[in-house]
Design a protein around this motif. Sequence first.
Motif, PDB file in Angstrom:
ATOM      1  N   ALA A 211      32.729  41.264  50.529  1.00 59.96           N
ATOM      2  CA  ALA A 211      33.918  42.068  50.284  1.00 59.96           C
ATOM      3  C   ALA A 211      33.513  43.293  49.473  1.00 59.96           C
ATOM      4  CB  ALA A 211      34.970  41.252  49.539  1.00 59.96           C
ATOM      5  N   THR A 212      34.020  44.459  49.844  1.00 62.72           N
ATOM      6  CA  THR A 212      33.687  45.665  49.091  1.00 62.72           C
ATOM      7  C   THR A 212      34.148  45.503  47.644  1.00 62.72           C
ATOM      8  OG1 THR A 212      35.786  46.703  49.701  1.00 62.72           O
ATOM      9  CG2 THR A 212      33.893  47.129  51.133  1.00 62.72           C
ATOM     10  N   LEU A 213      33.496  46.211  46.756  1.00 63.26           N
ATOM     11  CA  LEU A 213      33.820  46.071  45.339  1.00 63.26           C
ATOM     12  C   LEU A 213      35.253  46.491  45.054  1.00 63.26           C
ATOM     13  CD1 LEU A 213      30.521  47.393  43.758  1.00 63.26           C
ATOM     14  CD2 LEU A 213      31.147  45.069  44.390  1.00 63.26           C
ATOM     15  N   GLU A 214      35.723  47.512  45.755  1.00 64.10           N
ATOM     16  CA  GLU A 214      37.106  47.958  45.562  1.00 64.10           C
ATOM     17  C   GLU A 214      38.084  46.852  45.955  1.00 64.10           C
ATOM     18  OE1 GLU A 214      39.932  51.801  46.598  1.00 64.10           O
ATOM     19  OE2 GLU A 214      38.032  51.524  47.644  1.00 64.10           O
ATOM     20  N   HIS A 215      37.813  46.200  47.089  1.00 63.12           N
ATOM     21  CA  HIS A 215      38.687  45.117  47.562  1.00 63.12           C
ATOM     22  C   HIS A 215      38.662  43.949  46.569  1.00 63.12           C
ATOM     23  CE1 HIS A 215      40.579  42.348  50.436  1.00 63.12           C
ATOM     24  NE2 HIS A 215      39.653  41.467  50.101  1.00 63.12           N
ATOM     25  N   THR A 216      37.470  43.575  46.126  1.00 59.50           N
ATOM     26  CA  THR A 216      37.339  42.443  45.212  1.00 59.50           C
ATOM     27  C   THR A 216      38.025  42.716  43.877  1.00 59.50           C
ATOM     28  OG1 THR A 216      35.190  41.985  46.221  1.00 59.50           O
ATOM     29  CG2 THR A 216      35.691  40.859  44.170  1.00 59.50           C
ATOM     30  N   LEU A 217      37.855  43.911  43.352  1.00 57.99           N
ATOM     31  CA  LEU A 217      38.484  44.268  42.084  1.00 57.99           C
ATOM     32  C   LEU A 217      40.001  44.267  42.215  1.00 57.99           C
ATOM     33  CD1 LEU A 217      37.934  45.158  39.161  1.00 57.99           C
ATOM     34  CD2 LEU A 217      37.891  47.513  39.974  1.00 57.99           C
ATOM     35  N   LYS A 218      40.495  44.773  43.326  1.00 52.87           N
ATOM     36  CA  LYS A 218      41.944  44.803  43.555  1.00 52.87           C
ATOM     37  C   LYS A 218      42.519  43.398  43.586  1.00 52.87           C
ATOM     38  CE  LYS A 218      45.409  46.440  46.882  1.00 52.87           C
ATOM     39  NZ  LYS A 218      45.619  47.156  48.183  1.00 52.87           N
ATOM     40  N   VAL A 219      41.834  42.492  44.276  1.00 54.82           N
ATOM     41  CA  VAL A 219      42.313  41.107  44.372  1.00 54.82           C
ATOM     42  C   VAL A 219      42.290  40.434  43.010  1.00 54.82           C
ATOM     43  CG1 VAL A 219      41.794  38.824  45.324  1.00 54.82           C
ATOM     44  CG2 VAL A 219      41.677  40.850  46.800  1.00 54.82           C
ATOM     45  N   GLU A 220      41.190  40.599  42.289  1.00 55.97           N
ATOM     46  CA  GLU A 220      41.052  39.957  40.988  1.00 55.97           C
ATOM     47  C   GLU A 220      42.078  40.495  39.990  1.00 55.97           C
ATOM     48  OE1 GLU A 220      39.156  37.408  38.113  1.00 55.97           O
ATOM     49  OE2 GLU A 220      39.166  37.506  40.304  1.00 55.97           O
ATOM     50  N   TYR A 221      42.275  41.796  40.010  1.00 59.06           N
ATOM     51  CA  TYR A 221      43.245  42.393  39.092  1.00 59.06           C
ATOM     52  C   TYR A 221      44.660  41.928  39.424  1.00 59.06           C
ATOM     53  CZ  TYR A 221      45.989  45.892  36.590  1.00 59.06           C
ATOM     54  OH  TYR A 221      46.900  46.510  35.772  1.00 59.06           O
ATOM     55  N   GLY A 222      44.974  41.833  40.725  1.00 62.58           N
ATOM     56  CA  GLY A 222      46.293  41.370  41.128  1.00 62.58           C
ATOM     57  C   GLY A 222      46.584  39.958  40.646  1.00 62.58           C
ATOM     58  N   LYS A 223      45.588  39.079  40.737  1.00 57.21           N
ATOM     59  CA  LYS A 223      45.768  37.704  40.267  1.00 57.21           C
ATOM     60  C   LYS A 223      46.032  37.669  38.765  1.00 57.21           C
ATOM     61  CE  LYS A 223      42.806  35.527  43.773  1.00 57.21           C
ATOM     62  NZ  LYS A 223      41.533  34.776  43.988  1.00 57.21           N
ATOM     63  N   TRP A 224      45.245  38.453  38.028  1.00 63.69           N
ATOM     64  CA  TRP A 224      45.393  38.451  36.572  1.00 63.69           C
ATOM     65  C   TRP A 224      46.709  39.078  36.150  1.00 63.69           C
ATOM     66  CZ3 TRP A 224      45.800  42.640  33.254  1.00 63.69           C
ATOM     67  CH2 TRP A 224      45.754  42.337  31.883  1.00 63.69           C
ATOM     68  N   ALA A 225      47.090  40.195  36.793  1.00 61.17           N
ATOM     69  CA  ALA A 225      48.300  40.918  36.389  1.00 61.17           C
ATOM     70  C   ALA A 225      49.569  40.113  36.641  1.00 61.17           C
ATOM     71  CB  ALA A 225      48.382  42.258  37.118  1.00 61.17           C
ATOM     72  N   SER A 226      49.511  39.131  37.533  1.00 63.62           N
ATOM     73  CA  SER A 226      50.690  38.320  37.829  1.00 63.62           C
ATOM     74  C   SER A 226      50.944  37.246  36.776  1.00 63.62           C
ATOM     75  CB  SER A 226      50.537  37.652  39.202  1.00 63.62           C
ATOM     76  OG  SER A 226      49.454  36.739  39.194  1.00 63.62           O
ATOM     77  N   LYS A 227      50.009  37.053  35.860  1.00 64.52           N
ATOM     78  CA  LYS A 227      50.178  36.037  34.826  1.00 64.52           C
ATOM     79  C   LYS A 227      51.115  36.559  33.729  1.00 64.52           C
ATOM     80  CE  LYS A 227      45.544  34.097  35.486  1.00 64.52           C
ATOM     81  NZ  LYS A 227      44.233  33.804  34.839  1.00 64.52           N
TER      82      LYS A 227
END
Length: 811
Positions: free
Chosen positions: A187-203
């Motif tokens: 997965a491109t770094l941009e895609h991976t960062l977006k996914v990881e940030y989305g998971k964290w921001a939903s907490k």
Amino acid sequence: MKRWLAAASLLAGSTSLSLAQVPQKPGYLIIRVKVASSGAMAPATGGPAGPGMPGMPGRPGGGGNDDDTGAGPPPSNGSGGGRPGMPSGPGMPGMPGMPSGPGMPGGTGNSGTSPGDLSAERSIVVMVPYGKIYQKAMVTNKPINDNNPKLTMASLPAEFAPPNSKEGAVALYHDGSSIQIRREEIATLEHTLKVEYGKWASKPDRKPSAYLDFIRDALRADLLDNALQYSESLERQVSDTKDLPADIDAYVKGYKALKAKWNDTLPENSSAITWKSRFGGEATLVEESHYSVICYRNSIPAQALDRKVKLLEKNFKTFYLWQLISGQALPLPENKMLVMIAKTTSDMPKLRESLDGLTMESDSIFSPSHNMLVLSPEATDDLTKSFLSNARNEWMKDFDKDDLLRGTFPKDKLPSDVMKASTIALVLKALELEADQSAISRGTAVQLYSTLKVLPKNVSLPKWIEFGIGSVLNHPRNPGVVNLTGNKPGLTVGLYTGAGSPNYAYLRQFQLMFPLDKEKANYKPADLLKNTLLDRYFESAKLGVDIDGTTTIASAAPAGRAGGGMMPGMPGFPGGGGFPGGGGFPGGPPSAPGGAKGGPGGAGGAPPPSNPPRGGRSNDAQGPPPGGGFPGGPAGGGPGMPGMPSGPGGTPGGFPPSGGGILDTSAGKPVMTKERLEEKARVMSWSLMYYLTRTQKIDKLYTFFGELNKLPRDLHVSKDAYLRLFCESFGLMTADRTSIDEKAFAEFAAGWVKAMNELPPTWRELPLSAFQSNAPAGGAPNGPAGPAGPGGGFPGGPPGGGPAGGGGSEG
């Protein structure tokens, strides 16, 4: 990288799935174009079908050359262009390679080759992100047939798109030989960062401290927009919070101060008009927010100029955010900074001599006395220059690059020619972006350090500082280089190259040279540190002596004459499996007795250290993801091919160098070329500066810089004086401050070597055999492939109408 980013890089695997099975998610294409000595594309290789000259191939088919291993070429891929192959005639056997010498594991060049096959290892390699793989007809609204096939396509990100296009699309050509493509399911770094940030921001209970981690990760992934987004979110979240932690409070205050000013245009540079007139009537001055850019509009396309100017501004902001996240709030320049874009690459040496005469690094020159950055219009190394010339004047002369990158194809060309030109257009675009980013990322950092008087302008600095300070934020060029993986040639591919990310090529070299394994660690960290601080690595390179051993260079011998280098077996990295044991490049028997065998392969990766999370994310900037370590891969293979001893005293490993190590036959010892010794000096400078810029050391580094600024201008300062200033700044003196505390110095050095070895790999190693059978998707574009030559070989490439070419001569 953060744990999750390292995990995404190391756990992802390669694939050779058919198109129907291709996951529709972002990934990377690794494209290798083999290049002949002239810079032209190397012919497709034929197969080892008897002792004859290669049969004449069809259009994309190939005749015989030695392959990359020195063991003979693969068989013909069976593609043809309508002409039958000529019968084979008697041919000459391939020459054995010279014995391998020690050397470095690939810097920014390609590994050496055997004398019988000087062109096989020369290659251009690029790593290109893509959005998805799909198929489309070559010409729309026409029946799909042999003359109008379905082409395998890849969608491209915006930076690869032609003007007025939001996204690019390119047809892919892969013959397994002259052009090789490997699709990596990372997965491109941009895609991976977006996914990881989305998971964290939903907490609901997310803690603001994690924002600093995300900002740091975004900069390492070269995602400035993401870093700015996270900075804005952090500022909003803590706007009404009192008693913030010191690091968050400092970052938020510094960010507010920056954004209040850095979108404003700086005052004019009074010397810009004067310098423009000195460069002649054709020179033009382009004014931007923070830069005055002198260029020649008649010699640089508008799109290329616009790209360079935008990169200057992007790296300007990246520099300040990286400083801020590292704990340093620096002021903005008082005036615009001066940048010159040379008219041609051949002008760069003349400009260097007419300014300060400093070394050109990453296709850029910085003149401290004139505070001017000079950029080459494109890459200056000989291989890339000759490749660019041939690509534009031969392979692309009947095609429009922008049309090909839009996925728009001429109707009067053969499908195979369209595909090949389309892939070459993509490689050209990747090389342009890579050269610009490498030159500008380094150049802007060095210029800002000088402009802001972090470093003195009129003091002759040690070379390790001069090189090291620019290399920390420098994007390394050539994300893939030909290297040795165990006994086999392969590619080392860098996975991320942004600000604060370790330079993958230098890190890999450091870990091979100076491992922590006590059985291989025939060095003293204190000696390495002292040699670096006293510039002994740069000085010894000029003399042709490796100061970590006793060998001397036969510097008059030509480069490119040895098979490769000796490498020790690589240990399993945390999170990755062990690699096969190293060995001499298979290019002939050793000429001296007692040839060493490569070390055993490494064990599987170990579980990660236990680190408590901080703010909902790991506080370990380099380790693997929470939830256990990366699964350990299999141990490496058996011992390597026989080769020359690694070096006197069992010096760990050699570097398979660009041009290869050479043999000093008078001494009967393997030695490194002068070029490789210079590369080693760069490795040591980068590694020390990278270590010093880590958060826990950067305050003392700036204290050291402050002491340098106090030195009398234009006065020669001894290297010992610089050493003492360093030790005083980092608290390495005795209590009475009369001498260096040897114990503290040794402990500091050991911490540096240990820290560099504990960084996880930021690269992927792929054997060249992985490229021979891994087309981006299944199916040839123009009918069934022709038969392969005897002995098995590459899959069929884009065929023509006639029989396949005959087999090639034995290597």
